[in-house]
Motif scaffolding. Structure first.
Motif, PDB file in Angstrom:
ATOM      1  N   ASP A 170      36.214  37.167  49.412  1.00 28.07           N
ATOM      2  CA  ASP A 170      36.827  37.737  50.622  1.00 28.07           C
ATOM      3  C   ASP A 170      37.385  39.120  50.320  1.00 28.07           C
ATOM      4  O   ASP A 170      37.264  40.049  51.129  1.00 28.07           O
ATOM      5  CB  ASP A 170      37.948  36.831  51.143  1.00 28.07           C
ATOM      6  N   PHE A 171      38.010  39.250  49.166  1.00 24.36           N
ATOM      7  CA  PHE A 171      38.563  40.544  48.753  1.00 24.36           C
ATOM      8  C   PHE A 171      37.464  41.522  48.364  1.00 24.36           C
ATOM      9  O   PHE A 171      37.539  42.716  48.689  1.00 24.36           O
ATOM     10  CB  PHE A 171      39.537  40.363  47.585  1.00 24.36           C
ATOM     11  N   ILE A 172      36.461  41.037  47.673  1.00 25.77           N
ATOM     12  CA  ILE A 172      35.362  41.909  47.249  1.00 25.77           C
ATOM     13  C   ILE A 172      34.723  42.597  48.458  1.00 25.77           C
ATOM     14  O   ILE A 172      34.438  43.804  48.431  1.00 25.77           O
ATOM     15  CB  ILE A 172      34.314  41.119  46.426  1.00 25.77           C
ATOM     16  N   ASP A 173      34.507  41.835  49.533  1.00 29.43           N
ATOM     17  CA  ASP A 173      33.904  42.405  50.750  1.00 29.43           C
ATOM     18  C   ASP A 173      34.752  43.551  51.297  1.00 29.43           C
ATOM     19  O   ASP A 173      34.227  44.616  51.658  1.00 29.43           O
ATOM     20  CB  ASP A 173      33.751  41.318  51.824  1.00 29.43           C
ATOM     21  N   LEU A 175      36.030  49.456  51.787  1.00 34.41           N
ATOM     22  CA  LEU A 175      37.081  50.470  51.720  1.00 34.41           C
ATOM     23  C   LEU A 175      36.802  51.487  50.615  1.00 34.41           C
ATOM     24  O   LEU A 175      37.160  52.661  50.732  1.00 34.41           O
ATOM     25  CB  LEU A 175      38.438  49.787  51.496  1.00 34.41           C
ATOM     26  N   GLY A 176      36.126  51.017  49.575  1.00 32.62           N
ATOM     27  CA  GLY A 176      35.782  51.909  48.460  1.00 32.62           C
ATOM     28  C   GLY A 176      34.838  53.032  48.861  1.00 32.62           C
ATOM     29  O   GLY A 176      34.780  54.074  48.191  1.00 32.62           O
ATOM     30  N   GLU A 186      39.438  57.095  47.944  1.00 34.48           N
ATOM     31  CA  GLU A 186      39.380  57.299  46.497  1.00 34.48           C
ATOM     32  C   GLU A 186      40.068  56.168  45.743  1.00 34.48           C
ATOM     33  O   GLU A 186      39.658  55.802  44.639  1.00 34.48           O
ATOM     34  CB  GLU A 186      40.054  58.631  46.130  1.00 34.48           C
ATOM     35  N   THR A 187      41.131  55.615  46.339  1.00 34.08           N
ATOM     36  CA  THR A 187      41.943  54.576  45.694  1.00 34.08           C
ATOM     37  C   THR A 187      42.270  53.480  46.700  1.00 34.08           C
ATOM     38  O   THR A 187      42.511  53.749  47.877  1.00 34.08           O
ATOM     39  CB  THR A 187      43.262  55.182  45.160  1.00 34.08           C
ATOM     40  N   ILE A 188      42.301  52.225  46.219  1.00 32.94           N
ATOM     41  CA  ILE A 188      42.704  51.083  47.041  1.00 32.94           C
ATOM     42  C   ILE A 188      43.990  50.508  46.453  1.00 32.94           C
ATOM     43  O   ILE A 188      44.058  50.225  45.253  1.00 32.94           O
ATOM     44  CB  ILE A 188      41.604  49.997  47.059  1.00 32.94           C
ATOM     45  N   ILE A 189      45.010  50.354  47.305  1.00 36.72           N
ATOM     46  CA  ILE A 189      46.240  49.681  46.891  1.00 36.72           C
ATOM     47  C   ILE A 189      46.347  48.396  47.708  1.00 36.72           C
ATOM     48  O   ILE A 189      46.382  48.426  48.933  1.00 36.72           O
ATOM     49  CB  ILE A 189      47.473  50.576  47.097  1.00 36.72           C
ATOM     50  N   SER A 190      46.364  47.274  47.008  1.00 38.73           N
ATOM     51  CA  SER A 190      46.291  45.956  47.623  1.00 38.73           C
ATOM     52  C   SER A 190      47.604  45.214  47.335  1.00 38.73           C
ATOM     53  O   SER A 190      47.903  44.891  46.188  1.00 38.73           O
ATOM     54  CB  SER A 190      45.089  45.210  47.016  1.00 38.73           C
TER      55      SER A 190
END
Length: 281
Positions: free
Chosen positions: A69-72, A77-78, A82-86
């Motif tokens: 679910d997160f990978i999708d 978003l990637g 440039e950066t993902i903050i989860s």
């Protein structure tokens, strides 16, 4: 391409307008009544959930999102940031944070930062919201990560529940088990400490509990300091608005966000819960 994108999970209980305005990506948890499975705040809304909670023969169970679910979400978003903050629900209350970490480990080409907020519901929601606002202001990832860390350490929460039954049944009672026993009209005031539920005080009657919560807030807030607050409830909206007015009359409140406790957190606190989270600006 945007500098930073923000991801959270559905337990943040953020009102829809903020999610849409700040382009926050939300990964839903699941709620199960017997064999019926629902996505938190997607195909089961809080109003329907609280009716079901009091009428169903099944006590609900909850389930964290899978790493896929997160990978999708991260892959999509990637392509845009440039950066993902989860930022996620306390790891002591759910395996959601762990699922996000597994997803990150499968996407080594992306710059992903997974954060355990150590808090639930709109306490998490306020942290996520301020991070998303910082993104919109063009802050870089280091500034946003520093802000998140500051808020995790600064933000406070108090909540009053009608009964400890739901926390006990759901296995999330934590140190508040010290309050178990014959409560009758006594209302337990609880908080979150080190990622889990902690007892604060037992007060007779809801109105007195609200007064005590305000006393506790005064110990946490410097006199006259501007504060942002969110008041959120489980099927107790009238009481939530009453608390908002009480707080506004005592503090220099610069922002109020009224929210509803969603289906996952509602499973554990039960109907009648009213909470306030706040921090000094």
């Amino acid at each position: 391409m945007r500098k930073v994108g923000i991801v959270t999970d559905s337990t943040a209980d953020l009102p829809k307008e903020y999610i849409e305005k700040y382009n926050i990506q939300v990964v839903p948890l699941k709620v199960l009544f017997g064999d019926e499975e629902f996505l938190d705040n997607v195909n089961l809304k809080p109003v329907e959930f609280y009716k079901k909670l009091t009428t169903s023969k099944f006590f609900p169970r909850t389930s964290q999102p899978s790493p896929s679910d997160f990978i999708d979400i991260y892959k999509k978003l990637g392509e845009e940031t440039e950066t993902i903050i989860s930022i996620h629900l306390s790891s002591k209350l759910s395996g959601t944070y762990q699922s996000a970490l597994i997803a990150k480990s499968n996407l080594e080409d992306l710059d992903i930062h997974v954060i355990d907020s150590k808090v639930p519901s709109m306490v998490l929601g306020m942290i996520v919201l301020e991070a998303a606002r910082a993104c919109e202001q063009g802050k870089d990832k280091e500034e946003i990560l520093k802000l998140i860390n500051y808020l995790i350490n600064k933000i406070k929460v108090y909540f009053v529940v009608d009964t400890l039954e739901y926390l006990q049944k759901g296995g999330r009672i934590g140190k508040a088990s010290a309050f178990l026993g014959n409560l009758l009209s006594v209302k337990p005031i609880l908080s979150i400490g080190d990622g889990e539920v902690i007892p604060v005080e037992k007060i007779r009657g809801r109105s007195n509990a609200f007064k005590k919560m305000i006393e506790l807030m005064k110990e946490d807030v410097s006199p006259g300091s501007p504060i942002k607050i969110s008041v959120f409830d489980a099927d107790s909206e009238k009481e939530a608005y009453k608390l908002i007015e009480m707080v506004k009359s005592e503090f220099n409140v610069t922002e109020v966000i009224k929210s509803t406790i969603g289906t996952v957190i509602g499973t554990y606190v039960g109907p009648g819960t009213v909470a306030i989270t706040f921090y000094e600006e």
